[in-house]
Design an enzyme around this catalytic site. Structure first.
Site, PDB file in Angstrom:
ATOM      1  N   ARG A  63       0.907  -1.462  -0.109  1.00  0.00           N
ATOM      2  CA  ARG A  63      -0.132   0.071   0.238  1.00  0.00           C
ATOM      3  C   ARG A  63       1.000   1.446  -0.011  1.00  0.00           C
ATOM      4  O   ARG A  63       0.608   2.224  -0.829  1.00  0.00           O
ATOM      5  CB  ARG A  63      -0.908   0.141   1.365  1.00  0.00           C
ATOM      6  CG  ARG A  63      -1.368   1.303   1.287  1.00  0.00           C
ATOM      7  CD  ARG A  63      -2.899   1.149   2.435  1.00  0.00           C
ATOM      8  NE  ARG A  63      -3.836   2.320   2.847  1.00  0.00           N
ATOM      9  CZ  ARG A  63      -4.760   2.848   2.316  1.00  0.00           C
ATOM     10  NH1 ARG A  63      -4.935   1.820   0.932  1.00  0.00           N
ATOM     11  NH2 ARG A  63      -5.289   3.692   2.820  1.00  0.00           N
ATOM     12  N   HIS A  67       0.692   4.365  -2.836  1.00  0.00           N
ATOM     13  CA  HIS A  67       0.485   5.413  -2.239  1.00  0.00           C
ATOM     14  C   HIS A  67       1.897   6.668  -2.734  1.00  0.00           C
ATOM     15  O   HIS A  67       1.086   7.555  -3.124  1.00  0.00           O
ATOM     16  CB  HIS A  67       0.227   5.797  -1.712  1.00  0.00           C
ATOM     17  CG  HIS A  67      -1.545   5.020  -0.749  1.00  0.00           C
ATOM     18  ND1 HIS A  67      -2.483   5.828   0.718  1.00  0.00           N
ATOM     19  CD2 HIS A  67      -2.211   5.073  -1.460  1.00  0.00           C
ATOM     20  CE1 HIS A  67      -3.564   5.413   0.211  1.00  0.00           C
ATOM     21  NE2 HIS A  67      -3.536   4.420  -0.767  1.00  0.00           N
ATOM     22  N   ASN A  95      -3.583   8.466   3.275  1.00  0.00           N
ATOM     23  CA  ASN A  95      -3.062   8.690   4.622  1.00  0.00           C
ATOM     24  C   ASN A  95      -2.218   8.148   5.583  1.00  0.00           C
ATOM     25  O   ASN A  95      -2.316   6.882   6.656  1.00  0.00           O
ATOM     26  CB  ASN A  95      -1.459   9.276   3.880  1.00  0.00           C
ATOM     27  CG  ASN A  95      -0.670   8.844   1.826  1.00  0.00           C
ATOM     28  OD1 ASN A  95      -1.829   7.875   1.312  1.00  0.00           O
ATOM     29  ND2 ASN A  95      -0.542  10.271   1.071  1.00  0.00           N
ATOM     30  N   HIS A 194      -5.271  -6.269  -2.577  1.00  0.00           N
ATOM     31  CA  HIS A 194      -6.212  -6.733  -1.535  1.00  0.00           C
ATOM     32  C   HIS A 194      -6.380  -8.397  -1.225  1.00  0.00           C
ATOM     33  O   HIS A 194      -7.441  -8.260  -0.279  1.00  0.00           O
ATOM     34  CB  HIS A 194      -7.796  -5.911  -1.687  1.00  0.00           C
ATOM     35  CG  HIS A 194      -7.386  -5.104  -2.202  1.00  0.00           C
ATOM     36  ND1 HIS A 194      -8.287  -3.874  -2.539  1.00  0.00           N
ATOM     37  CD2 HIS A 194      -6.321  -3.552  -1.382  1.00  0.00           C
ATOM     38  CE1 HIS A 194      -8.261  -2.168  -1.980  1.00  0.00           C
ATOM     39  NE2 HIS A 194      -6.437  -2.647  -1.559  1.00  0.00           N
TER      40      HIS A 194
HETATM   41  C1  HEM Z   1      -8.391   0.291  -6.992  1.00  0.00           C
HETATM   42  C2  HEM Z   1      -8.488   1.850  -5.938  1.00  0.00           C
HETATM   43  C3  HEM Z   1      -7.875   1.381  -5.002  1.00  0.00           C
HETATM   44  C4  HEM Z   1      -8.630   2.047  -3.344  1.00  0.00           C
HETATM   45  C5  HEM Z   1      -9.152   2.551  -3.431  1.00  0.00           C
HETATM   46  C6  HEM Z   1      -7.994   0.783  -2.239  1.00  0.00           C
HETATM   47  C7  HEM Z   1      -8.612   1.595  -1.713  1.00  0.00           C
HETATM   48  C8  HEM Z   1      -7.690   0.926   0.008  1.00  0.00           C
HETATM   49  C9  HEM Z   1      -9.077   1.036   1.497  1.00  0.00           C
HETATM   50  C10 HEM Z   1      -9.487   1.635   1.826  1.00  0.00           C
HETATM   51  C11 HEM Z   1      -7.644   0.127   2.324  1.00  0.00           C
HETATM   52  C12 HEM Z   1      -7.714   0.342   3.728  1.00  0.00           C
HETATM   53  C13 HEM Z   1      -7.321   1.459   4.478  1.00  0.00           C
HETATM   54  C14 HEM Z   1      -7.063   1.309   5.663  1.00  0.00           C
HETATM   55  O1  HEM Z   1      -8.398   0.632   6.979  1.00  0.00           O
HETATM   56  O2  HEM Z   1      -6.303   2.154   6.360  1.00  0.00           O
HETATM   57  C15 HEM Z   1      -6.602  -0.490   1.781  1.00  0.00           C
HETATM   58  C16 HEM Z   1      -6.005  -1.192   2.404  1.00  0.00           C
HETATM   59  C17 HEM Z   1      -4.895  -1.904   1.615  1.00  0.00           C
HETATM   60  N1  HEM Z   1      -4.318  -0.936   0.273  1.00  0.00           N
HETATM   61 FE1  HEM Z   1      -5.780  -0.342  -1.258  1.00  0.00          FE
HETATM   62  N2  HEM Z   1      -7.126   0.513  -2.369  1.00  0.00           N
HETATM   63  C18 HEM Z   1      -6.792   0.369  -3.932  1.00  0.00           C
HETATM   64  C19 HEM Z   1      -6.197   0.247  -4.751  1.00  0.00           C
HETATM   65  C20 HEM Z   1      -4.968  -0.845  -3.796  1.00  0.00           C
HETATM   66  C21 HEM Z   1      -3.837  -0.704  -5.133  1.00  0.00           C
HETATM   67  C22 HEM Z   1      -3.772  -0.606  -5.851  1.00  0.00           C
HETATM   68  C23 HEM Z   1      -2.733  -1.275  -3.934  1.00  0.00           C
HETATM   69  C24 HEM Z   1      -1.419  -1.667  -4.029  1.00  0.00           C
HETATM   70  C25 HEM Z   1      -1.275  -2.192  -5.146  1.00  0.00           C
HETATM   71  C26 HEM Z   1      -3.496  -1.872  -1.992  1.00  0.00           C
HETATM   72  C27 HEM Z   1      -2.534  -2.399  -1.875  1.00  0.00           C
HETATM   73  C28 HEM Z   1      -3.708  -2.328  -0.514  1.00  0.00           C
HETATM   74  C29 HEM Z   1      -2.668  -3.211   0.714  1.00  0.00           C
HETATM   75  C30 HEM Z   1      -2.096  -4.477   0.773  1.00  0.00           C
HETATM   76  C31 HEM Z   1      -4.209  -2.803   1.909  1.00  0.00           C
HETATM   77  C32 HEM Z   1      -3.753  -3.186   3.093  1.00  0.00           C
HETATM   78  C33 HEM Z   1      -2.936  -2.447   3.877  1.00  0.00           C
HETATM   79  C34 HEM Z   1      -2.390  -3.218   5.273  1.00  0.00           C
HETATM   80  O3  HEM Z   1      -2.874  -4.241   5.905  1.00  0.00           O
HETATM   81  O4  HEM Z   1      -1.233  -2.165   6.006  1.00  0.00           O
HETATM   82  N3  HEM Z   1      -4.450  -0.576  -3.272  1.00  0.00           N
HETATM   83  N4  HEM Z   1      -6.781  -0.114   0.307  1.00  0.00           N
END
Ligand code: HEM
Ligand SMILES: *[C@@H]1O[C@H](CO)[C@@H](O)[C@H](O)[C@H]1NC(C)=O
Ligand SMILES: *[C@@H]1O[C@H](CO)[C@@H](O)[C@H](O)[C@H]1NC(C)=O
Ligand SMILES: *[C@@H]1O[C@H](CO)[C@@H](O)[C@H](O)[C@H]1NC(C)=O
Ligand SMILES: *[C@@H]1O[C@H](CO)[C@@H](O)[C@H](O)[C@H]1NC(C)=O
Ligand SMILES: *[C@@H]1O[C@H](CO)[C@@H](O)[C@H](O)[C@H]1NC(C)=O
Length: 327
Positions: A63, A67, A95, A194
Site C-alpha cells: 500500500r 500511494h 495516508n 487486496h
Molecule cells: C483501486 C483503488 C483502491 C482503493 C479504493 C483502495 C482502498 C484501500 C483502503 C480503503 C484500504 C484500507 C485502509 C485503512 O483501513 O487504513 C486499503 C488497504 C490496502 N490496499 Fe488498497 N486501494 C486501492 C488500490 C490498491 C492498490 C493498487 C494496491 C497495491 C498495489 C493496494 C494495496 C492495499 C493493501 C495491501 C492494503 C492493506 C494494507 C495494510 O494492511 O496495511 N490498494 N486499500
C-alpha cells in the site's frame, strides 16, 4: 602508465548522450550492480525480518508503494515528514493513520548508507521492498529496473486529489488510473493486492448498516460475511478503527482468492465489489479467479507499470541520505 579503471566517475550506463545538451536517461536493471552490489540482499533481509515480526507488513509495504507512486509519480514524496514549514503527504487523508511501513524503509536506508553511502534512492528502496514483500507473501517476483531519483517536493493537495477512495465509483477510480497512464486492466489487477492486509471498519462500514442511505446493508454483500463484519464493526463510532481482513479466506497469503471472493459477493470494500458490477471488469475478475498464474503474471506486469510512473532520472532530483527529509 597504469590503466586507471576509475578514470570515469562511477556513473552506471544509464544515459545516452545525444547532440548538445540532450541526454536521454533511463532506468536500468544493473543500475546499482557496481555501486551497491549487496543491495538486493540487504533489502531482502530487512523485509524478511519485518514480515517475520509482523505478517501484515507485506501488505503495508504494498500500500505504501501504491500511494507513493500514484501521487505525482514514484519520487519518494510520501516518505517526507512534515515540518513547521513544510506540509507533505503523510498526513493527507488516505495516508494519515493508515499507511504503515515507514520504519522498514528507514531501516533499509540506514543499512544501505553503511554499505554504499548516498547511492540508492528512497523511491528505489520502496519499489525493491514491495517486490520482496509480495514474493515473501507467496506472490510473484518481477524484473525491476532501477535508477529512480528522489524528489525534493511533496504535495498534500495532490495526495488528497489523486489517491482513490473506496467510496468512489469504478468509473472515477479508473479515471484516476488512466490519468497516470494506467488502464482499467491495471485497476482490476492491482486491486488484487487486496488479497493480503486489513482495512479499518470506517472504510466499509456504511455497507453493513446503511448502504447509500437506504437504512439497510449493501444487498451485494454475502449474508454470512455481513454477519461476521457486523460483529467486528458494531454500529458505533468507537469501532471505526477496528480491523477486518481484506481477504478473510487467506489473509496473509498473496494468491488469487481475492477474485474468488468477489465472485462470491465477498469483497470487503465497496470499490472491490464494484469490479463485479461492470461487464468488462467482471470478465477479468472471473479470469483471475480461475487462473492463478495469469494473475501472477499480470500482477508483475502492472506493478512494473506502477513502479515506473513519473520517475526522475539522470540529474533530476537527488539521492536522499534520510528518506524522511530532503538533503
Ligand atoms: C483501486 C483503488 C483502491 C482503493 C479504493 C483502495 C482502498 C484501500 C483502503 C480503503 C484500504 C484500507 C485502509 C485503512 O483501513 O487504513 C486499503 C488497504 C490496502 N490496499 Fe488498497 N486501494 C486501492 C488500490 C490498491 C492498490 C493498487 C494496491 C497495491 C498495489 C493496494 C494495496 C492495499 C493493501 C495491501 C492494503 C492493506 C494494507 C495494510 O494492511 O496495511 N490498494 N486499500
Ligand atoms: C557484501 O556482503 C558480503 C557479506 O554478505 C560482504 O563480505 C561484502 O564485503 C559486501 N560487499 C560490499 C561491496 O559491501
Ligand atoms: C514488530 O511489530 C510491531 C507491530 O506489530 C512493532 O510495534 C514493532 O516495532 C516491530 N518490531 C521490530 C523490531 O520491527
Ligand atoms: C465461493 O462459493 C462457493 C459456493 O458457495 C464455495 O464453494 C467456495 O468455497 C467459495 N469460495 C470462497 C473463496 O469463499
Ligand atoms: C452487460 O451485462 C448486462 C447484464 O448484466 C447485459 O444486459 C448487457 O448487455 C451487457 N453489456 C455488454 C456491452 O456486454
Ligand atoms: C482472460 O485471459 C486470457 C489470457 O489467458 C486473455 O486472452 C483474455 O483476454 C482474458 N479475458 C479477459 C476478459 O480479461
Amino acid at each position: 602508465m597504469k590503466h586507471n579503471p576509475n578514470k570515469f566517475p562511477i556513473v552506471p550506463l544509464f544515459c545516452i548522450f545525444l547532440l548538445g545538451p540532450f541526454v536521454l536517461c533511463q532506468l536500468d536493471y544493473k543500475f546499482y550492480d557496481t555501486t551497491c552490489p549487496n543491495l538486493t540482499k540487504i533489502v531482502r533481509y530487512v523485509v524478511w525480518s519485518a514480515i517475520a515480526n509482523d505478517t501484515r507488513m507485506a501488505a503495508s509495504l504494498s500500500r505504501l508503494h501504491f500511494h507513493e507512486c500514484i501521487v505525482n509519480g514514484c519520487d519518494g514524496s510520501l516518505l517526507l515528514d512534515d515540518t513547521s514549514t513544510f506540509k507533505g503527504e503523510k498526513n493527507a487523508g488516505g495516508n494519515r493513520n493508515s499507511v504503515r511501513g515507514y520504519e522498514v524503509i528507514d531501516t533499509i536506508k540506514a543499512n544501505l548508507e553503511k554499505a554504499c553511502p548516498s547511492t540508492v534512492s528512497c523511491t528505489d528502496i520502496v519499489a525493491l521492498a514491495v517486490r520482496e514483500a509480495v514474493y515473501l507473501a507467496g506472490g510473484p517476483y518481477w524484473p525491476l529496473s532501477l535508477g529512480r531519483r528522489d524528489g525534493v517536493t511533496a504535495s498534500d493537495k495532490a495526495a488528497i486529489e489523486q489517491i482513490p477512495s473506496p467510496f468512489e465509483s469504478l468509473e472515477k477510480i479508473t479515471a484516476k488510473f488512466t490519468s497516470k497512464g494506467l488502464d482499467i486492466k491495471d485497476v482490476v489487477v492491482l486491486s488484487g493486492a487486496h488479497t493480503i492486509g486489513f482495512a479499518q471498519c470506517f472504510t466499509f462500514k456504511q455497507r453493513l448498516f446503511d448502504f447509500d442511505g437506504s437504512g439497510n446493508p449493501d444487498p451485494t454483500l454475502d449474508a454470512s460475511l455481513l454477519q461476521n463484519l457486523q460483529t467486528m464493526c458494531p454500529n458505533q463510532d468507537n469501532s471505526d478503527t477496528n480491523l477486518a481482513p481484506l481477504d478473510p479466506v487467506t489473509t496473509t497469503k498473496f494468491d488469487n482468492i481475492y477474485y474468488k471472493n468477489l465472485v462470491n459477493n465477498s469483497g470487503l470494500l465497496q470499490s472491490d465489489q464494484a469490479l463485479m458490477g461492470d461487464n468488462r471488469t467482471a470478465a477479468m475478475v472471473m479470469n483471475y479467479s480461475k487462473y492463478p498464474f495469469l494473475f501472477s503474471k499480470d500482477f508483475g506486469e502492472s506493478m512494473v507499470k506502477l513502479s515506473n510512473l513519473g520517475v526522475l532520472t539522470g540529474q533530476d532530483g537527488e539521492i536522499r541520505k534520510n528518506c524522511r527529509m530532503v538533503n
